[in-house]
Design an enzyme around this catalytic site. Structure first.
Site, PDB file in Angstrom:
ATOM      1  N   SER A 142       0.855  -1.215   0.307  1.00 42.02           N
ATOM      2  CA  SER A 142      -0.293   0.128   0.034  1.00 42.02           C
ATOM      3  C   SER A 142       0.897   1.358  -0.086  1.00 42.02           C
ATOM      4  O   SER A 142       1.657   1.639  -0.961  1.00 42.02           O
ATOM      5  CB  SER A 142      -0.907   0.047   1.166  1.00 42.02           C
ATOM      6  OG  SER A 142      -1.934   1.049   1.282  1.00 42.02           O
ATOM      7  N   ASP A 299      -2.400   6.243  -4.442  1.00 38.87           N
ATOM      8  CA  ASP A 299      -1.275   5.643  -3.818  1.00 38.87           C
ATOM      9  C   ASP A 299      -0.673   4.565  -4.553  1.00 38.87           C
ATOM     10  O   ASP A 299      -1.344   4.170  -5.465  1.00 38.87           O
ATOM     11  CB  ASP A 299      -1.584   5.197  -2.199  1.00 38.87           C
ATOM     12  CG  ASP A 299      -2.539   4.153  -2.288  1.00 38.87           C
ATOM     13  OD1 ASP A 299      -3.348   3.700  -3.289  1.00 38.87           O
ATOM     14  OD2 ASP A 299      -2.709   3.269  -1.106  1.00 38.87           O
TER      15      ASP A 299
END
Length: 570
Positions: A142, A299
């Site tokens: 992530s 992201d």
């Protein structure tokens, strides 16, 4: 024991050329050896996540293979011929880890479908469902720093794996030897044999079609003249986000050049996190140069998106709570006007997400549903609705950490659909002579000014993990009477699943699964939430302050932050 494990790894013919030099370099450093070998990376509901490197407490092809062997054994008990979808983002070792997992699955008689290029997390969730797979693997860490990588496991519903399933997989992993008990074949051999297949382009096209179906004002962006700066933060969002925006009629997109191409080292920011201003600074600079209306930043695995909007001569970063409330309000308003609001509509938020959204939802006749932190709980809510034939009731779900989902085509947060809806919302407000900022001010004017902030306190290594546990235990032992000068009037302890009202002395049960979360409700109308992160070595503290003015809310929030630091001894 950890020294024996270290010596065994030293003697093993390691395939990754980076591992042996690392092991040689720590030969005389007991602390470093212990940190890598005293424990194993734990396989939890988020799968694996850790620093890339050598050892059982690191992300490498061997820990990936062992975890996948456990997953394969679990799946083979459930079904004779299971299948798994795999995707990966731009992290270092991304392809190596994805192919290592595929090789283990194929060797164990599990059919593998894998994207032939990096694709976002929501595209993995979509593929699991579209291909009727029994599980999914997303190689990602992530928004963590570059030294990390991870491995998120998904169930057949496209949600992150349930606690029960993850525990069963972890039991298989613990009963296996990292070298001796893992079956694997080379990736190329699996491809040649047909046990590994690349995912067809039609699946990606179907994903894009489903994203576009979530539009609530189709055509509003065409000819709107929206001027955009976008950064994928060197991750997977570049192609999918730009594809969708072009499809809905947005042509004026300037991509931050330093952050356009995939790069697992994330050279322009230590944290590729759209919550952090530093990660967005290049984009903000480009906005000022181009006069853009809006900045979008996704992201690395493109499941979360942050934005900045033009505010006079400057740009204002909006929080995940603010964007979530704005999107909820926009979707509800548009669907009400269009007559497409379903019967008994619901929206879903996590327990650490703003309660302002509940007030907005109720004004449109939408029922709020609260779930534990972690988007899988939002996905599970959509699944439960689907099982009752009521999936259309789900309007929107979001978390304060910049994760949003409209529609049930995937069961995880999706920055691609969120980017589309944010741009659509910006174009709509511009078309009526307003703006996102003005709409947010209208919402605050109606319901009061809500200010939400999050502090994250890092606790690296084994010692850090032990300190985190000790701090949470200490908070539960002591009766906390005040935070930042505000008296504690109620405590929700999700570990004991009990709410205690200190004004009446009554206790009531919490009808949610157990979780390591403490929520303090204060007599000043504010709340403080404390919980360890489920994916990072951090304790997170969430502050929710409500006041008549932004200045008053900010003053209160700062007092709460000081009080929380005192509680934690930080």
């Amino acid at each position: 024991m950890y020294k024996e494990a270290y010596e065994r790894w030293l003697a093993f013919p390691l395939e990754d050329a980076d591992l042996l030099p690392e092991l040689e370099n720590i030969r005389e450093n007991d602390e470093e050896i212990r940190d890598r070998f005293a424990v194993n990376l734990e396989f939890g509901t988020a799968g694996l996540r850790g620093v890339i490197g050598a050892g059982t407490n690191r992300m490498n092809i061997y820990t990936v293979r062992q975890a996948t062997q456990g997953l394969a054994a679990y799946l083979k008990e459930q079904k004779a011929e299971p299948s798994v979808a795999i995707s990966y983002d731009s992290r270092n070792k991304n392809v190596a880890f994805a192919e290592a997992a595929a090789g283990v699955l194929a060797a164990n008689g599990v059919k593998v479908y894998i994207y032939d290029t990096l694709m976002p997390t929501p595209a993995l969730s979509f593929a699991v469902r579209a291909l009727h797979c029994d599980a999914g693997i997303m190689v990602t860490a992530s928004h963590n720093p570059a030294k990390y990588n991870g491995y998120k496991a998904y169930g057949p519903d496209g949600c992150q794996m349930t606690t029960e399933s993850a525990d069963a997989v972890y039991a298989k992993i613990q009963n296996s030897d990292i070298f001796d008990d893992v079956k694997h074949i080379p990736f190329a051999e699996g491809l040649a044999a047909g046990s590994i297949s690349y995912i067809e382009p039609s699946v990606i096209a179907d994903y894009y079609d489903n994203v576009k179906k979530q539009s609530v004002r189709p055509g509003v962006c065409e000819g709107a003249g929206l001027k955009l700066v976008y950064t994928p933060l060197n991750g997977t969002g570049n192609l999918p986000v730009r594809h969708i925006l072009k499809e809905i009629g947005i042509d004026d997109i300037t991509v931050v050049p330093e952050q356009e191409m995939p790069d697992g080292n994330f050279p322009t920011c230590p944290y590729p996190n759209p919550e952090i201003r530093e990660a967005l600074q290049l984009g903000l600079d480009l906005c000022k140069q181009t006069g853009a209306d809006l900045l979008l930043a996704t992201d690395p695995d493109a499941d979360r998106v942050g934005i900045a909007v033009k505010d006079g001569d400057d740009y204002k970063l909006l929080t995940g709570n603010e964007v979530g409330v704005l999107l909820l309000d926009y979707i509800c308003q548009a669907r009400t006007e269009a007559g497409t609001m379903p019967k008994d509509p619901v929206y879903v938020r996590s327990i650490v997400t703003t309660s302002l959204a509940d007030e907005v939802a109720k004004s449109y006749g939408v029922t709020p549903i609260k779930v534990l932190t972690g988007f899988k709980y939002i996905g599970e809510t959509v699944l439960h609705l689907e099982q009752k034939g009521e999936e259309e009731r789900f309007l929107f779900g979001f978390e304060e950490s910049y994760g949003y989902l409209a529609g049930g085509y995937v069961r995880d947060k999706d920055a691609v659909v969120a980017s589309m809806l944010i741009c659509e919302m910006a174009a709509y407000y511009a078309s009526i002579g307003s703006s996102i900022i003005e709409q947010l001010q209208r919402i605050y004017g109606t319901y009061g000014t809500y200010l939400h902030k999050v502090d994250s306190f890092e606790f690296e290594g084994l010692a850090g993990m032990e300190l985190m546990k000790a701090l949470m235990a200490s908070l539960r032992r002591e009766k906390i009477e005040e935070i930042g000068g505000c008296a504690v009037v109620m405590l929700e302890d999700y570990a004991t699943q009990m709410t205690t009202d200190f004004t009446t002395g009554t206790q009531t049960a919490i009808d949610l699964p157990a979780a390591n979360v403490l929520i303090y409700h204060l007599d000043c109308g504010a709340s403080v939430i404390i919980r360890p992160s489920g994916t990072e070595p951090k304790i997170k503290v969430y502050y929710a302050a409500k006041a008549d003015t932004p200045a008053a809310a900010e003053t209160l929030q700062k007092k709460l932050a000081e009080g929380a630091r005192d509680l934690l001894g930080l």
